[in-house]
Design a protein around this motif. Structure first.
Motif, short mmCIF file in Angstrom:
data_model
loop_
_atom_site.label_atom_id
_atom_site.label_comp_id
_atom_site.label_asym_id
_atom_site.label_seq_id
_atom_site.Cartn_x
_atom_site.Cartn_y
_atom_site.Cartn_z
N PHE A 62 23.86 -8.12 27.45
CA PHE A 62 23.26 -7.66 26.18
C PHE A 62 24.00 -6.49 25.55
CE2 PHE A 62 19.72 -9.68 28.47
CZ PHE A 62 19.28 -10.57 27.51
N MET A 63 25.19 -6.15 26.03
CA MET A 63 25.89 -4.96 25.55
C MET A 63 26.27 -5.04 24.06
SD MET A 63 29.47 -5.65 27.55
CE MET A 63 29.97 -3.96 27.42
N TYR A 89 23.21 0.00 23.61
CA TYR A 89 24.32 -0.04 24.56
C TYR A 89 24.21 1.10 25.57
CZ TYR A 89 28.95 0.39 26.54
OH TYR A 89 29.99 0.51 27.43
N ASP A 90 23.94 2.31 25.10
CA ASP A 90 23.84 3.47 26.00
C ASP A 90 22.69 3.28 26.99
OD1 ASP A 90 25.99 4.71 24.81
OD2 ASP A 90 24.76 5.95 23.49
N THR A 91 21.58 2.70 26.52
CA THR A 91 20.44 2.45 27.40
C THR A 91 20.81 1.45 28.49
OG1 THR A 91 18.90 2.88 25.59
CG2 THR A 91 18.04 1.68 27.50
N LEU A 92 21.51 0.40 28.11
CA LEU A 92 21.93 -0.63 29.08
C LEU A 92 22.93 -0.06 30.07
CD1 LEU A 92 22.32 -3.66 26.64
CD2 LEU A 92 20.49 -3.30 28.30
N LEU A 93 23.85 0.77 29.58
CA LEU A 93 24.82 1.39 30.48
C LEU A 93 24.12 2.29 31.50
CD1 LEU A 93 27.75 1.89 31.30
CD2 LEU A 93 27.87 3.66 29.55
N SER A 94 23.12 3.03 31.04
CA SER A 94 22.36 3.87 31.96
C SER A 94 21.63 3.02 33.01
CB SER A 94 21.33 4.71 31.18
OG SER A 94 21.98 5.63 30.33
N LEU A 95 21.13 1.87 32.60
CA LEU A 95 20.49 0.96 33.55
C LEU A 95 21.49 0.46 34.58
CD1 LEU A 95 18.04 -0.79 34.41
CD2 LEU A 95 18.85 -2.53 32.79
N ASP A 96 22.69 0.13 34.12
CA ASP A 96 23.75 -0.31 35.03
C ASP A 96 24.09 0.78 36.03
OD1 ASP A 96 25.81 -1.78 36.16
OD2 ASP A 96 27.25 -1.25 34.60
#
Length: 271
Positions: free
Chosen positions: A101-102, A111-118
């Protein structure tokens, strides 16, 4: 992998700035998409497909098969098995969601939220993966064991904060260094005969951390795509190599933990 006709893919220069994190990957970028369109990208070729599947397939394999190889009924502390199982799943799950979903239409905020999740998933495998190591290593020192577990959990929370707020790959790699050093101190404790644990597991744990560190370094230096830009856009780039090394690292973590669980069953602390 062409089960669905995808949209026109973009070159590096035409993709949104927050997705321009590897200048040596020149083509194959998905356009800004809805959540449904992101899901459809599972079925056509683009430069994130390899990243999705190199963690997506192992996630499903671990989810289904790992419980059958964990000796749930043979250990007194079932929490060790639960923690280990979650540790093996966490980095792959966060990674799949991030890479899938990036390019969401929510833009840089999503994108920043997804990266933090990763990054949170990577922190979890470091944190949860080390708890059984601490438990087994300090098995015969219960007071020190409990204090060490509490300190490690507290410091892990700080590591999660640093990793999820980092601005680049080097800063994120640094956020994990202290955790590796902490585990290394436990390995030294075992190596010199002071700590508990299976004689066979120490070598497996060292290989585990070596693979993880090597994968992180490969991702930071962006080899091999740095040498021949454009050739590794879809397959074989540094991030995919890191993904494979992470999976191998998790497998070694599992083997070592199972060895330690068998050791606990047969071991009695000296009076």
């Amino acid at each position: 992998m062409v089960l669905y006709k995808g949209p026109q893919l973009l070159d590096f220069a035409k993709t949104p700035p927050h997705l321009q994190f590897n200048k040596y990957v020149l083509t194959g970028y998905r356009p800004v998409s809805t959540a449904q369109e992101c899901l459809r990208s599972l079925f056509y070729m683009h430069n994130e497909l390899g990243n999705i599947y190199t963690h997506g397939i192992p996630f499903l394999v671990f989810l289904v098969l790992l419980p059958f190889s964990i000796p749930w009924m043979e250990v007194d502390s079932v929490w060790i098995c639960v923690v280990h199982y979650l540790a093996c799943l966490s980095p792959t799950m966060g990674s799949v969601v991030y890479h899938l979903f990036m390019n969401h239409m929510g833009g840089e905020h999503v994108y920043d939220t997804l990266l933090s999740l990763d990054m949170f998933g990577v922190c979890l495998v470091n944190t949860l993966g080390a708890l059984p190591i601490i438990h087994v290593t300090l098995l015969c020192y219960p007071t020190i064991q409990q204090a060490t577990l509490l300190v490690y959990i507290f410091l892990s929370a700080y590591g999660i904060y640093r990793a999820t707020t980092a601005y680049n790959s080097i800063m994120r790699l640094r956020a994990f260094v202290w955790q590796a050093l902490f585990r290394f101190s436990l390995f030294l404790f075992r190596a010199y005969g002071s700590g508990g644990g299976s004689p066979n597991s120490l070598r497996l744990f060292v290989i585990m951390d070596s693979l993880a560190v090597l994968g992180g370094v490969v991702n930071v230096i962006q080899i091999p795509e740095r040498l021949i830009p454009g050739l590794f856009d879809n397959w074989g780039n540094s991030h995919q190599i890191m993904h494979v090394m992470v999976i191998c690292s998790i497998i070694y973590l599992h083997w070592a933990t199972v060895e330690d669980l068998a050791w606990i069953k047969a071991y009695q602390c000296p009076m």
